[in-house]
Design a protein around this motif. Sequence first.
Motif, mmCIF file in Angstrom:
data_model
loop_
_atom_site.group_PDB
_atom_site.id
_atom_site.type_symbol
_atom_site.label_atom_id
_atom_site.label_comp_id
_atom_site.label_asym_id
_atom_site.label_seq_id
_atom_site.Cartn_x
_atom_site.Cartn_y
_atom_site.Cartn_z
ATOM 1 N N CYS A 181 0.840 -1.207 0.000
ATOM 2 C CA CYS A 181 0.000 0.000 0.000
ATOM 3 C C CYS A 181 0.871 1.252 0.000
ATOM 4 O O CYS A 181 0.438 2.321 -0.410
ATOM 5 C CB CYS A 181 -0.955 0.000 1.192
ATOM 6 N N GLY A 182 2.126 1.114 0.492
ATOM 7 C CA GLY A 182 3.050 2.246 0.498
ATOM 8 C C GLY A 182 2.859 3.196 1.659
ATOM 9 O O GLY A 182 3.557 4.211 1.767
ATOM 10 N N ASP A 183 1.948 2.878 2.567
ATOM 11 C CA ASP A 183 1.536 3.853 3.568
ATOM 12 C C ASP A 183 1.510 3.317 4.996
ATOM 13 O O ASP A 183 1.432 4.081 5.952
ATOM 14 C CB ASP A 183 0.118 4.319 3.189
ATOM 15 N N CYS A 184 1.561 1.999 5.181
ATOM 16 C CA CYS A 184 1.387 1.429 6.524
ATOM 17 C C CYS A 184 2.760 1.230 7.182
ATOM 18 O O CYS A 184 3.806 1.441 6.566
ATOM 19 C CB CYS A 184 0.631 0.107 6.448
ATOM 20 N N CYS A 233 4.945 -1.214 5.169
ATOM 21 C CA CYS A 233 5.533 -0.626 3.959
ATOM 22 C C CYS A 233 6.616 0.395 4.322
ATOM 23 O O CYS A 233 7.652 0.468 3.654
ATOM 24 C CB CYS A 233 4.454 0.035 3.110
ATOM 25 N N CYS A 239 2.594 -6.410 4.083
ATOM 26 C CA CYS A 239 1.428 -5.518 4.062
ATOM 27 C C CYS A 239 0.222 -6.284 3.548
ATOM 28 O O CYS A 239 0.308 -6.996 2.563
ATOM 29 C CB CYS A 239 1.733 -4.325 3.155
ATOM 30 N N THR A 253 -2.845 -4.583 3.212
ATOM 31 C CA THR A 253 -3.875 -3.619 2.811
ATOM 32 C C THR A 253 -3.716 -3.154 1.369
ATOM 33 O O THR A 253 -4.622 -2.549 0.822
ATOM 34 C CB THR A 253 -3.882 -2.389 3.747
HETATM 35 ZN ZN ZN Z 1 1.262 -1.281 3.449
#
Ligand code: ZN
Length: 363
Positions: A100-103, A106, A114, A116
């Motif tokens: 997701c690049g955001d959690c 990540c 990840c 999500t």
């Molecule tokens: Zn993520």
Amino acid sequence: MKAWRFYAFGDMRLDDIELGPCPPDHVLVEPMVVQPSVTEAQLAFGIPTLAYENIKSRLETDAPIQLFGHEFCARILEVGSEVSGYAPGDRVAARAKLPCGDCSMCNSERGTDCRTGPIIGFQLPGCFAERALLPAISLVKVDDRISDSEAATLQSLSDSIAGVETAQIRPGDSVAIFGQGSMGIESMQAARACGAGQLITVDVRDEACQLSLELGADRAINARKDDPVEAIRALTGGEGTDVVFECAGGSVKQGLAGDQALKQAMHAVRSGGKLVGVSWFGAPLQLDVDLLRERSLRYLFPDISSQAHLEYTVQLVATGRISMKPTIRHILEGIDKVPEAFEITANKGKYQAINPAQVVLAQ
Ligand SMILES: [Zn+2]
């Protein structure tokens, strides 16, 4: 453009739909060869497996929806304004599951953990269509030495490479693989490429046993003729193998082994050894956890493949260290044949398929 959409389980239709403009971080591709994964083929007919509840509720509320199609070889037609490293004409495959690049996973470079991020063919439209828009971050270039047909197996194979890394196979480790369908044959070849010693395979079909011997197994046991646990112990000084991959489990109706192979696998691995669960069962299982505990078994599940796994997979196939071609028995021509590919792949036993059935959409 034409794209296959699902209206319900077992109801797929070839519709004319509009495709939007190419986003800056995406590429526009023309799928050339695409195959349903076994999971996708089962879901298409409403057979419970991974993601069944999610797909069921989306079909009930959002149908018609474009589903599936993450195992493919495609040609790039257009690249988004922010994409570098790719050009029109490049052949590409992709990993299915994206970070997701955001959690926190990540952000700590553990994007493969990840859960999500989107999956191509599930949250993002896949390649059972004349065109597809794909995130550039998912892609890998296909080496010229790899055919379109073999390239469509790269994603699945990269998951098997990830499974072998999860098992941390050491040079010379003995390895048994239950099930010689596509994931089993991939796991066997991946284990060999990553340094395994004695390789023993188990299947209930003579033909699959024969194929696994041709592709590098040292011994193949037909579990209809011989007790695989006894045979594996006899080949390993009575102990069992260092590592066992269980790739045979799942719906008995679809020709899979139910939980029988898993029970056998627990007895075929040596004490302190590793059991890698590759199968999806589609329902809760009863498991003898005390047996795992008593024998100090490690029951592991494969990591999701990373970009590095996918790139390594390209190398293994390009250099001939892994060959998927002999496992591809069904190649259909034209987008109209997609439902037939789902039927064959959902019932591989009936059609004597090893790899999923493929469809050639363009050349
Ligand atoms: Zn993520």
